[in-house]
Design a protein around this motif. Structure first.
Motif, mmCIF file in Angstrom:
data_model
loop_
_atom_site.group_PDB
_atom_site.id
_atom_site.type_symbol
_atom_site.label_atom_id
_atom_site.label_comp_id
_atom_site.label_asym_id
_atom_site.label_seq_id
_atom_site.Cartn_x
_atom_site.Cartn_y
_atom_site.Cartn_z
ATOM 1 N N HIS A 97 -41.791 31.430 24.073
ATOM 2 C CA HIS A 97 -41.931 31.026 23.013
ATOM 3 C C HIS A 97 -42.624 31.947 21.593
ATOM 4 O O HIS A 97 -43.482 32.798 22.517
ATOM 5 C CB HIS A 97 -42.179 29.637 22.769
ATOM 6 C CG HIS A 97 -42.440 28.541 23.849
ATOM 7 N ND1 HIS A 97 -40.959 27.810 22.946
ATOM 8 C CD2 HIS A 97 -42.129 28.219 24.354
ATOM 9 C CE1 HIS A 97 -40.655 26.813 23.999
ATOM 10 N NE2 HIS A 97 -41.383 27.417 24.512
ATOM 11 N N ARG A 98 -42.406 31.990 20.919
ATOM 12 C CA ARG A 98 -42.674 33.345 19.746
ATOM 13 C C ARG A 98 -43.143 32.410 18.718
ATOM 14 O O ARG A 98 -42.803 31.976 18.417
ATOM 15 C CB ARG A 98 -41.921 34.714 19.815
ATOM 16 C CG ARG A 98 -42.620 35.459 18.677
ATOM 17 C CD ARG A 98 -41.321 36.343 18.371
ATOM 18 N NE ARG A 98 -42.356 37.594 18.003
ATOM 19 C CZ ARG A 98 -41.294 38.801 17.326
ATOM 20 N NH1 ARG A 98 -40.864 39.365 18.782
ATOM 21 N NH2 ARG A 98 -41.848 39.339 16.208
ATOM 22 N N ILE A 99 -44.619 33.160 18.756
ATOM 23 C CA ILE A 99 -45.535 33.001 17.422
ATOM 24 C C ILE A 99 -45.665 34.297 16.018
ATOM 25 O O ILE A 99 -46.373 35.136 16.975
ATOM 26 C CB ILE A 99 -46.547 31.844 17.689
ATOM 27 C CG1 ILE A 99 -46.849 30.440 17.697
ATOM 28 C CG2 ILE A 99 -47.041 31.594 15.885
ATOM 29 C CD1 ILE A 99 -47.311 29.610 18.202
ATOM 30 N N ASP A 100 -44.575 34.396 15.130
ATOM 31 C CA ASP A 100 -44.980 35.767 14.530
ATOM 32 C C ASP A 100 -46.238 34.531 12.726
ATOM 33 O O ASP A 100 -46.576 33.689 12.372
ATOM 34 C CB ASP A 100 -44.400 35.853 13.359
ATOM 35 C CG ASP A 100 -43.359 36.108 14.279
ATOM 36 O OD1 ASP A 100 -43.061 37.654 14.754
ATOM 37 O OD2 ASP A 100 -42.356 35.620 14.794
ATOM 38 N N ALA A 101 -47.402 36.280 12.732
ATOM 39 C CA ALA A 101 -49.020 35.441 11.748
ATOM 40 C C ALA A 101 -49.098 36.013 11.212
ATOM 41 O O ALA A 101 -48.574 37.528 11.345
ATOM 42 C CB ALA A 101 -49.931 34.879 12.916
ATOM 43 N N ASP A 102 -50.076 35.648 10.266
ATOM 44 C CA ASP A 102 -50.562 37.047 9.174
ATOM 45 C C ASP A 102 -51.721 37.405 10.064
ATOM 46 O O ASP A 102 -51.603 38.621 10.268
ATOM 47 C CB ASP A 102 -50.821 36.048 7.968
ATOM 48 C CG ASP A 102 -49.585 35.461 7.266
ATOM 49 O OD1 ASP A 102 -48.586 36.534 6.924
ATOM 50 O OD2 ASP A 102 -50.133 35.240 6.252
#
Length: 389
Positions: free
Chosen positions: A147-152
């Motif tokens: 799984h991938r999580i994109d964030a600031d």
């Protein structure tokens, strides 16, 4: 998945940070490699500074802490013959709270679902990417899929062995470390404490500590060599040694009982600089470790979280990028002061292999001076109760 802030680690630092950000309306996700049961099974200290208790109160999660915790107005230094009380309430106007780190974690975990703070447990092989760019991201494995999580921003609250610190290039970082040549052999027992306050003992045979988790559960420690084996310390031998090192006054009130848990913990001092690289910020044990002598580990993590949550809130609500840029320097200024106090107290109260008779007399002289000097006691009390933020 896309979020504003992703936090690696659901220990008390990550949970505190997550709750503070969600309370301000900042989208936050926590990723944790362990299960909830494993996290709550960790045995940790629980002497809380005002910084830590204030954060729990600010979140409205301090009710059980105040109901079950033990406020302490002082603690003792022992030299094998007498107890020297450091009256932190009289000297600083503040007190500390004895409330187990496990209980802090339990309170924060229990409140997460109702407050909309998502926590992904048992996330394997967490890896961080592009932390020095404008769009960092991480991956983790769960249920046979990646799984991938994109964030600031990514906040590394994943402890000394976590992946966050390793994502900062060695070319821009410096690590400072001191390994102590001994460990703490600890015993946890369901017996009342020998004193209603903590007792730190310097004895010619080595350091000892009388502590507690509650009015009916006690935690004791003695200094042992790093290569010591648990099996050579049956309960009776350990209780006898504690009675000797803590001195006659504490020993007279000691209740013995079978060990619920027994372990040997090594001691180290560690600081990693900087605590920010690009859009990755470190907090807690991922950036620093202190020997437990000064009860600073959890409290330093809480002060990191105070600075980091403030910086992120100012970024999102006040468009203030300087707060993010200044996080590392502000946090490290307090970290190094706490490291200094923990190191000094460790040097004062332990026997080091290289110490000779002169060094021993210097420790005795230091304790004599502390016993008779309000100035010396004030310095210790100010550091023990927690320096201002």
């Amino acid at each position: 998945m896309k979020t504003q802030v992703v936090i690696v680690g659901a220990g008390p630092a990550g949970l505190l940070l997550g709750h503070l950000l969600r309370a301000e309306g900042i989208d936050t996700v926590i990723v944790e490699r362990a299960s909830p049961d494993h996290i709550l099974g960790r045995i940790r200290a629980g002497v809380l500074e005002r910084t830590t208790t204030d954060l729990m109160d600010r979140l409205g999660l301090g009710a059980r802490m105040h109901a079950e915790g033990l406020p302490h107005d002082g603690f003792h230094l022992a030299d094998g013959k007498r107890l020297i009380r450091i009256d932190i309430a009289a000297l600083t106007g503040r007190h500390v709270m004895v409330y187990g780190q496990t209980e802090i974690t339990r309170d924060l975990m229990a409140a997460a679902p109702e407050r909309g703070l998502p926590i992904i447990y048992e996330a394997a092989d967490v890896a961080l990417f592009d932390v020095d760019g404008d769009a960092p991201w991480l991956t983790y494995g769960k249920d046979g899929a990646t799984h991938r999580i994109d964030a600031d921003f990514i906040c590394g609250c994943d402890g000394y062995h976590g992946p966050s610190r390793r994502a900062i290039p060695a070319s821009v970082a410096t690590a400072y470390e001191k390994i102590y040549p001994f460990g703490w052999l600890g015993i946890l027992a369901d017996v009342p404490p020998c004193n209603h306050e903590l007792v730190y003992a310097n004895h010619e045979r080595g350091f000892a500590l009388a502590s507690m988790r509650s009015s009916t559960r006690s935690r004791y420690y003695i200094q042992v060599p790093l290569d010591e084996k648990l099996e050579v310390w049956p309960d009776d031998r350990l209780w006898n040694e504690l009675a000797i090192r803590l001195g006659p006054e504490a020993a007279a009130h000691m209740t013995r009982g079978p060990a619920l848990e027994k372990s040997i913990a090594p001691l180290r001092s560690f600081v990693f600089e900087p605590m920010r690289h690009g859009r990755l910020m470190l907090a807690g044990d991922s950036a620093h470790i202190v020997p437990p002598t000064g009860a600073k580990g959890l409290n330093l993590a809480a002060s990191d979280v105070h600075y980091l949550s403030d910086a992120l809130v100012r970024h999102y609500k006040g468009h203030d990028n300087d707060a993010i840029a200044g996080y590392s320097g502000k946090a490290l200024a307090r970290v190094w002061k706490a490291e200094r106090f923990s190191w000094q107290l460790t040097r004062l109260m332990h026997r080091f292999p290289e110490n000779d008779a002169f060094d021993r007399r210097m420790q005795v002289a230091d304790l004599d001076y502390i016993a008779s000097s309000v100035a010396a006691q004030t310095m210790i009390a100010e550091n023990y109760v927690g320096l201002p933020l």
